[in-house]
Design a protein around this motif. Structure first.
Motif, mmCIF file in Angstrom:
data_model
loop_
_atom_site.group_PDB
_atom_site.id
_atom_site.type_symbol
_atom_site.label_atom_id
_atom_site.label_comp_id
_atom_site.label_asym_id
_atom_site.label_seq_id
_atom_site.Cartn_x
_atom_site.Cartn_y
_atom_site.Cartn_z
ATOM 1 N N UNK A 401 0.853 -1.188 0.000
ATOM 2 C CA UNK A 401 0.000 0.000 0.000
ATOM 3 C C UNK A 401 0.889 1.239 0.000
ATOM 4 N N UNK A 402 0.297 2.363 -0.382
ATOM 5 C CA UNK A 402 1.077 3.595 -0.500
ATOM 6 C C UNK A 402 1.747 3.971 0.818
ATOM 7 N N UNK A 403 0.987 3.879 1.940
ATOM 8 C CA UNK A 403 1.551 4.265 3.235
ATOM 9 C C UNK A 403 2.671 3.311 3.642
ATOM 10 N N UNK A 404 2.469 1.994 3.401
ATOM 11 C CA UNK A 404 3.505 1.003 3.723
ATOM 12 C C UNK A 404 4.768 1.281 2.922
ATOM 13 N N UNK A 405 4.601 1.565 1.643
ATOM 14 C CA UNK A 405 5.753 1.824 0.775
ATOM 15 C C UNK A 405 6.504 3.072 1.226
ATOM 16 N N UNK A 406 5.770 4.090 1.662
ATOM 17 C CA UNK A 406 6.414 5.354 2.030
ATOM 18 C C UNK A 406 7.267 5.227 3.281
ATOM 19 N N UNK A 407 6.726 4.591 4.360
ATOM 20 C CA UNK A 407 7.575 4.503 5.552
ATOM 21 C C UNK A 407 8.699 3.493 5.364
ATOM 22 N N UNK A 408 8.504 2.495 4.490
ATOM 23 C CA UNK A 408 9.611 1.575 4.190
ATOM 24 C C UNK A 408 10.681 2.297 3.374
ATOM 25 N N UNK A 409 10.257 3.092 2.407
ATOM 26 C CA UNK A 409 11.218 3.852 1.594
ATOM 27 C C UNK A 409 12.031 4.809 2.468
ATOM 28 N N UNK A 410 11.377 5.421 3.449
ATOM 29 C CA UNK A 410 12.079 6.317 4.381
ATOM 30 C C UNK A 410 13.179 5.571 5.116
ATOM 31 N N UNK A 411 12.853 4.356 5.570
ATOM 32 C CA UNK A 411 13.844 3.513 6.255
ATOM 33 C C UNK A 411 15.001 3.165 5.322
ATOM 34 N N UNK A 412 14.695 2.813 4.074
ATOM 35 C CA UNK A 412 15.734 2.435 3.120
ATOM 36 C C UNK A 412 16.657 3.603 2.806
ATOM 37 N N UNK A 413 16.089 4.783 2.631
ATOM 38 C CA UNK A 413 16.900 5.967 2.312
ATOM 39 C C UNK A 413 17.880 6.263 3.445
ATOM 40 N N UNK A 414 17.402 6.093 4.693
ATOM 41 C CA UNK A 414 18.239 6.436 5.847
ATOM 42 C C UNK A 414 19.269 5.361 6.184
ATOM 43 N N UNK A 416 20.180 2.335 4.024
ATOM 44 C CA UNK A 416 20.640 1.406 2.997
ATOM 45 C C UNK A 416 21.482 2.146 1.966
ATOM 46 N N UNK A 417 22.281 1.401 1.218
ATOM 47 C CA UNK A 417 23.057 1.982 0.121
ATOM 48 C C UNK A 417 22.106 2.643 -0.883
ATOM 49 N N UNK A 418 22.468 3.826 -1.322
ATOM 50 C CA UNK A 418 21.580 4.593 -2.199
ATOM 51 C C UNK A 418 21.328 3.879 -3.527
ATOM 52 N N UNK A 419 22.327 3.177 -4.048
ATOM 53 C CA UNK A 419 22.125 2.453 -5.308
ATOM 54 C C UNK A 419 21.038 1.397 -5.155
ATOM 55 N N UNK A 420 21.117 0.640 -4.058
ATOM 56 C CA UNK A 420 20.132 -0.404 -3.815
ATOM 57 C C UNK A 420 18.751 0.197 -3.570
ATOM 58 N N UNK A 421 18.722 1.297 -2.823
ATOM 59 C CA UNK A 421 17.446 1.961 -2.535
ATOM 60 C C UNK A 421 16.780 2.436 -3.820
ATOM 61 N N UNK A 422 17.555 3.109 -4.668
ATOM 62 C CA UNK A 422 16.992 3.611 -5.929
ATOM 63 C C UNK A 422 16.511 2.456 -6.803
ATOM 64 N N UNK A 423 17.261 1.355 -6.802
ATOM 65 C CA UNK A 423 16.856 0.200 -7.603
ATOM 66 C C UNK A 423 15.524 -0.373 -7.150
ATOM 67 N N UNK A 424 15.350 -0.499 -5.825
ATOM 68 C CA UNK A 424 14.093 -1.042 -5.282
ATOM 69 C C UNK A 424 12.932 -0.103 -5.584
ATOM 70 N N UNK A 425 13.151 1.191 -5.350
ATOM 71 C CA UNK A 425 12.073 2.152 -5.581
ATOM 72 C C UNK A 425 11.691 2.212 -7.051
#
Length: 721
Positions: A401-414, A416-425
């Motif tokens: 869901x949108x809310x789940x994706x947003x707080x997970x993305x926030x965790x990944x950005x803070x 995780x490696x940015x390359x991996x984060x951008x790839x997942x997003x």
């Protein structure tokens, strides 16, 4: 170079009288919307004695209004029948209805409004009226009248739920003699539905004894005990944490020839599970089954929560096995209780492993578990685990869901490696997931900070292409993003682009840009922006002045900063704690403690409360000067004012005490941290530990290491430990 910061001298006299935040930019001819006309005023009839006594408050009663004092309302709604959703329904005049409900003849006037087709008794309208009363007695009166006119409303769960929330939020409403007389005079009565709502509100407010007392006197209301009423009372007592009294009522049911049902048992099971007495819950389940009531998903959900409260995780999964054997499917609440409960009981990594294994065994619940699990992983900053589960489940077709994706993305950005984060997003965006604007901004900020401007610009183009930047507020957020990463040229460029699109900047736009330039002490640029702000017709506010003062302090122009403080008052903008903190911190940093103390005294004279940052600046300054007694005095003043010192406060004081050879006092201060609500961090703990090791006090050092490791604090390597 004093007076360079002057605002008043540069502004036109007329601008000084602008209201705060007013906006009428010269380059934009936008008309402000006209003010809505107010309803005609009424002669207020103060709350009657009935209302005052029922709410446990005193009020001065005045003569009641005459009928002719009421102006006919512009509207309520059209008819007493159900209306078509396409009808031209006018807004409800809540103020008028409130005036009607404040009168002694409220029931007559409401009936008159109904006959005149000015009130529509449909759930949506009734809910709106109940929610918009300032006095809970008025909501109660309207419900009594409406539910007696339209009997279906008495059974409507949305209506009863809203009334219960109003009585809880604004109550308690007690059944006083005056209130009962008022209801009797109206020709209506309190029925079982309303009594259940009242009992529920008392339970939520913790009025256990009152619930039991009223239940013992319901015969005076013309109501007989029933299983439903017993359930309401037992539920209220459980919510009031009066489990013993709840059991007493449970045992009295047979005396009144009322048989407990599944709801009764579920309520009691919930009560004992809340306090971790799961064995009693299991006994109740067996008793319930003996009466022919099979446990349902709610029962099992409560048991899962109870076993988690009792730290009996193995039995949690046994409950899930029983559910599977009996074909009882877990619902969303079951899964939430499972995931949150397991994380409460176990180390986060162990909890993650257990839940992953459960997901693999139960494919039907994978999506539900995944949503809650991602939330817990994000809250625990477990970015690698969140990325792994998101990737794995995504390959199986899972779309969060949108809310789940947003707080997970926030965790990944803070984390995780940015390359991996951008790839997942990017992968999930291609699959149709639409992140929120704030998620894009967070990722852009991280990329720009890392110097990856090309990738940051790619996401920036994406938000513009998707139309997420379309008004002054969204533009301000983009400008703020560039200010945070110190890319002020880009922030200015976005501001120009905004104006090219005929979107007028507002005060927040200018404040954001001024704050951004302030970080580099660019006084001339902040001054130019200030001139533009005034030319656009805005009045500087506390954020403007605070940024200007901070900028001048960073440029070591303290006289100008103090002049700016004076001009702030001239403009009618009262300084706040942040204003003084900026000045006190800056003066302390250059060793001018005398002026800092004068500002501190002026702050108190002006009745501006100092906060922890105010005291920290003074404490750290005193400690640097080895004036420990003054630092301790400031420290205890902070405690006297009810402020909780933080690790900065403690570490400065502890370091100064150690340096002056007063180690026992330093250790005692360290041990008092937790008592004062502050958990020692790694830096503070290492200060004490290093000194203990140097003094050969290894046993004490071991005790501190053991306690601190339980909090996840890491230590330096010390010889002998």
């Amino acid at each position: 170079m004093r007076k360079l910061s002057s605002l008043a001298s540069r502004a036109k006299p007329s601008l000084k009288n602008l209201p705060e935040g007013s906006s009428n930019p010269k380059s934009f001819n936008k008309q402000s919307p006209s003010r809505p006309k107010l309803y005609p005023s009424f002669d207020h009839d103060n709350n009657s004695k009935t209302e005052a006594s029922s709410r446990g408050i005193l009020s001065i009663s005045s003569s009641s209004l005459n009928s002719h004092n009421f102006t006919k309302p512009n509207c309520v709604t059209l008819s007493s029948n159900h209306i078509s959703p396409h009808s031209d329904v006018k807004p409800i005049d809540h103020h008028y209805i409130s005036q009607v409900l404040a009168r002694k003849d409220w029931f007559l006037l409401l009936s008159h409004e109904l006959k005149a087709n000015r009130i529509n008794l449909v759930p949506r309208v009734v809910v709106s009226i109940l929610q918009n009363q300032e006095n809970p007695i008025h909501s109660l009166r309207f419900y009594i009248w409406a539910s007696n006119i339209n009997l279906l409303l008495a059974k409507d769960q949305s209506v009863k739920g809203v009334l219960g929330n109003v009585l809880h939020r604004m109550g308690p409403v007690i059944l006083s003699v005056e209130l009962l007389k008022d209801i009797k005079n109206s020709g209506f009565q309190i029925g079982e539905d309303l009594l259940c709502v009242l009992i529920g509100s008392w339970g939520r407010l913790g009025l256990a004894k009152y619930c039991a007392d009223i239940f013992g006197q319901i015969s005076f209301l013309g109501i007989s005990p029933s299983t439903r009423l017993y359930n309401a009372v037992i539920d209220a007592l459980v919510k009031s944490n009066s489990i013993d009294l709840a059991y007493l009522k449970f045992q009295q049911m047979s005396v009144d020839q009322c048989k407990p049902d599944r709801f009764t048992y579920n309520i009691l099971i919930h009560g004992v599970c809340r306090i971790g007495v799961v064995d009693e819950a299991l006994r109740l389940v067996k008793q319930m089954e003996g009466l022919g009531y099979a446990p349902n998903v709610y029962t099992y959900t409560i048991l899962i929560d109870g076993f988690c409260n009792a730290k009996r995780v193995a039995e949690v999964f046994r409950v899930l096995e029983i559910m599977k054997e009996r074909n009882v499917c877990p619902n969303e609440a079951t899964v939430r209780s499972l995931v949150h409960g397991v994380f409460r009981c176990l180390d986060p990594h162990k909890a993650f492993e257990l839940l992953i294994r459960f997901m693999e065994r139960e494919p039907l619940t994978q999506k539900l578990v995944c949503n809650t699990l991602l939330y817990r992983l994000s809250n625990n900053s477990m970015a690698s685990e969140a990325a792994a589960i998101l990737t794995k489940m995504g390959d199986r077709g899972y779309l969060p869901e949108s809310s789940t994706f947003d707080y997970t993305a926030t965790c990944l950005v803070k984390g995780l490696d940015l390359n991996e984060t951008c790839g997942i997003l990017d992968t999930f965006i291609k699959r149709g997931v639409k992140p929120r604007f704030s998620t894009y901004l967070l990722l852009m900020e991280a990329l720009y900070k890392a110097g990856r401007d090309v990738e940051g610009d790619r996401y920036l183009n994406h938000v513009f292409k998707d139309g997420l930047v379309s008004n002054v507020n969204s533009y301000n957020m983009v400008i703020d993003c560039f200010c945070k990463v110190n890319m002020m040229d880009r922030a200015t460029e976005i501001c120009r682009e905004m104006r090219d699109r005929d979107i007028a900047p507002n005060l927040v736009t200018f404040n954001t840009l001024i704050s951004g330039h302030c970080k580099d002490a660019e006084v001339h640029k902040t001054r130019d922006l200030l001139v533009m702000l005034l030319e656009c017709g805005f009045k500087p506010d506390k954020f403007t002045f605070n940024s200007m003062i901070d900028c001048l302090c960073r440029a070591h122009r303290f006289e100008d900063a103090l002049d700016c403080l004076s001009e702030m008052v001239e403009w009618g903008v009262p300084p706040n704690t942040i204003t003084y903190n900026i000045l006190i911190r800056s003066l302390c940093a250059i060793g001018d403690v005398a002026r800092s103390l004068r500002l501190f005294q002026k702050m108190q004279t002006d009745r501006i409360s100092p906060d922890i940052y105010t005291f920290n600046a003074l404490i750290q300054s005193f400690c640097r000067m080895n004036k420990i007694e003054k630092a301790e005095k400031a420290f205890f003043s902070m405690l006297t004012l009810g402020l909780r010192p933080d690790n900065f406060s403690y570490s400065a004081l502890i370091k100064a005490l150690i340096k002056s050879g007063r180690f026992d006092e330093a250790k005692q201060t360290f041990l008092s941290m937790e008592q004062n609500g502050c958990n020692p961090d790694s830096y503070t703990s290492n200060l004490i530990l290093e000194t203990l090791v140097q003094q050969g006090r290894f046993e004490e050092a071991h005790d501190i290491v053991k306690t601190s490791k339980e909090r996840g604090i890491s230590f330096k390597s010390f010889l002998g430990l």
